[in-house]
Design an enzyme around this catalytic site. Structure first.
Site, short mmCIF file in Angstrom:
data_model
loop_
_atom_site.label_atom_id
_atom_site.label_comp_id
_atom_site.label_asym_id
_atom_site.label_seq_id
_atom_site.Cartn_x
_atom_site.Cartn_y
_atom_site.Cartn_z
N THR A 177 -3.80 -15.01 -18.04
CA THR A 177 -4.17 -16.16 -18.88
C THR A 177 -3.84 -15.96 -20.36
OG1 THR A 177 -6.42 -15.33 -19.13
CG2 THR A 177 -6.02 -16.89 -17.33
N ASP A 178 -3.67 -14.70 -20.79
CA ASP A 178 -3.52 -14.44 -22.23
C ASP A 178 -2.35 -15.19 -22.86
OD1 ASP A 178 -5.63 -12.74 -21.94
OD2 ASP A 178 -4.54 -10.90 -22.47
N THR A 234 -4.75 -11.26 -14.17
CA THR A 234 -6.05 -11.02 -13.56
C THR A 234 -6.14 -11.58 -12.15
OG1 THR A 234 -7.06 -11.12 -15.71
CG2 THR A 234 -8.52 -11.43 -13.86
N LYS A 264 -5.78 -21.53 -24.78
CA LYS A 264 -6.88 -20.67 -24.31
C LYS A 264 -7.93 -20.59 -25.41
CE LYS A 264 -7.92 -16.20 -22.22
NZ LYS A 264 -7.47 -14.93 -21.67
N TYR A 314 -10.53 -3.84 -15.58
CA TYR A 314 -9.82 -3.85 -14.30
C TYR A 314 -8.35 -3.66 -14.58
CZ TYR A 314 -8.86 -8.44 -16.02
OH TYR A 314 -8.46 -9.47 -16.82
N GLU A 319 -0.41 -31.70 -47.89
CA GLU A 319 -0.92 -30.84 -48.96
C GLU A 319 0.20 -30.00 -49.57
OE1 GLU A 319 -4.71 -28.76 -48.72
OE2 GLU A 319 -5.01 -29.70 -46.77
N1 GLU Z 1 -4.81 -9.67 -20.22
C1 GLU Z 1 -4.54 -9.95 -18.87
C2 GLU Z 1 -3.45 -10.98 -18.68
O1 GLU Z 1 -3.29 -11.90 -19.43
C3 GLU Z 1 -5.75 -10.40 -18.17
C4 GLU Z 1 -6.23 -11.72 -18.65
C5 GLU Z 1 -6.14 -12.76 -17.57
O2 GLU Z 1 -5.26 -12.78 -16.74
O3 GLU Z 1 -7.02 -13.58 -17.58
O4 GLU Z 1 -2.76 -10.87 -17.71
#
Ligand code: GLU
Length: 357
Positions: free
Chosen positions: A120-121, A41, A193, A54, A314
């Site tokens: 971020t994924d 992103t 995340k 996007y 457990e």
């Molecule tokens: N799904 C995309 C990725 O991980 C966009 C999410 C992001 O970058 O925050 O690149």
């Protein structure tokens, strides 16, 4: 006498110019930072400024840097495009390419720190992978954003500025691979995340932050507690293919089928994203024991966001031939197991890795 005087004056002047010059260049010395761009992103663009859909990886490194020209006061910047993917498509191949490039770039004195722009994924997977295989003690900092570059209040530019400031900061050395987002500095070992959309999406539960940064001025609270970098035994040098490790999500009424299928498909390791303290139904547990008897390493992790999965708490891991993930979540457990399986190891040795890394 006159001659001596003029020689002396000349010498003093040369010395003055040298000292002043050296002082000037020390005062001005900027770190040399390389940005390795992978997509995500932070390099994404949308049709309008208030659009949640996007395309990621649309914006060049130069354009990202141009959005925060002040970074050029912090560091000399060079950029390289390693890949251009949304991080849902991040692969071990790209992670290994990153690891190799980081090793090359940080080998000499020419580069002081690395910034990786990333979606971020799956940032936590890449960060943790690099934390285990990169030997440098120079800062390696991942940055991303939750909003594309075209959005109202895009968060990428400040994250990039802060990430470069941390990568250029000698105090960030020796703290392992870091992630800088929304003013917080996380260790690769702890970050996860937690929100699909919020800019404050990364947390480091239990062990807490490495530090904070505000407009590039950083404070550091701790070093990582786990092994990494030069002390890590893992390496992907000369490795072309990594062993298959699957993650299987547990829930109420879980069947044995996915565990059995994973073994049939040739997995060398399975990580269970267990309920609670790494639990699963009796049927699934029996399938895990079957897998273990066939030599597949089964790690019990948890789908719960925080807390340890304890050995023999457990579930009797000793008796069933299983491994407990300790404080690693399923996605990081998978990275550790994948690298661990590059070498023949006994189950108790693999268990030890989960306590150490
Ligand atoms: N799904 C995309 C990725 O991980 C966009 C999410 C992001 O970058 O925050 O690149």
């Amino acid at each position: 006498m006159k001659q001596i005087d003029s020689k002396l004056r000349h010498l003093i002047m040369v010395a003055f110019v040298f000292i002043a010059g050296a002082g000037f260049s020390f005062g001005q010395k900027k770190a040399n930072i390389v940005i390795l761009a992978t997509g995500g992103t932070i390099a994404g663009a949308a049709g309008t400024s208030v659009q949640s859909g996007y395309t990621s990886g649309q914006v060049t490194i130069d354009a990202m840097v141009n959005a925060v020209p002040d970074v050029l006061k912090l560091a000399n910047i060079k950029g390289e495009q390693i890949s251009n993917v949304g991080s849902q498509d991040m692969s071990f191949e790209i992670m290994m390419k990153l690891a190799r490039r980081i090793a090359e770039l940080t080998a000499g004195n020419a580069v002081d720190g690395i910034v990786i722009t990333h979606g971020t994924d799956t940032m936590e997977e890449t960060a943790y992978f690099l934390n285990l295989v990169c030997k440098t003690d120079k800062p390696v900092v991942l940055v991303g954003s939750m909003r594309p570059s075209t959005a109202v209040s895009a968060d990428g530019p400040l994250n990039l500025y802060n990430g470069i400031a941390v990568a250029a900061d000698p105090n960030a050395k020796g703290r392992g691979v870091l992630l800088v987002m929304n003013d917080w500095i996380h260790s690769a070992q702890t970050l996860t995340k937690v929100s699909t959309t919020a800019v404050q999406t990364f947390m480091s539960p239990i062990r807490g932050l490495i530090g904070t940064t505000a407009y590039g001025v950083s404070e550091y609270y701790r070093y990582p507690y786990s092994k990494f970098g030069g002390k890590s035994e893992f390496s992907v040098e000369n490795v072309t293919k990594l062993p298959r490790v699957d993650i299987i999500y547990a829930d109420a009424d879980m069947s044995a089928d996915l565990v059995d299928a994973s073994v049939e498909k040739g997995a060398k390791g399975i990580v269970i994203a267990g309920v609670g303290n790494g639990n699963m139904t009796k049927a699934a547990l029996d399938a895990c024991v079957r897998a273990s008897k066939k030599g597949v390493v089964v790690v019990r992790s948890s789908r719960v966001a925080t807390g340890n999965v304890g050995r023999n708490v457990e579930v009797n891991d000793d008796e069933l031939g299983l491994v407990a993930s300790s404080d690693l979540n399923p996605q990081k457990s998978r990275i550790l197991l994948t690298l661990a399986l590059l070498k023949q190891r006994k189950l108790d040795e693999i268990q030890k890795l989960y306590y150490e890394y």
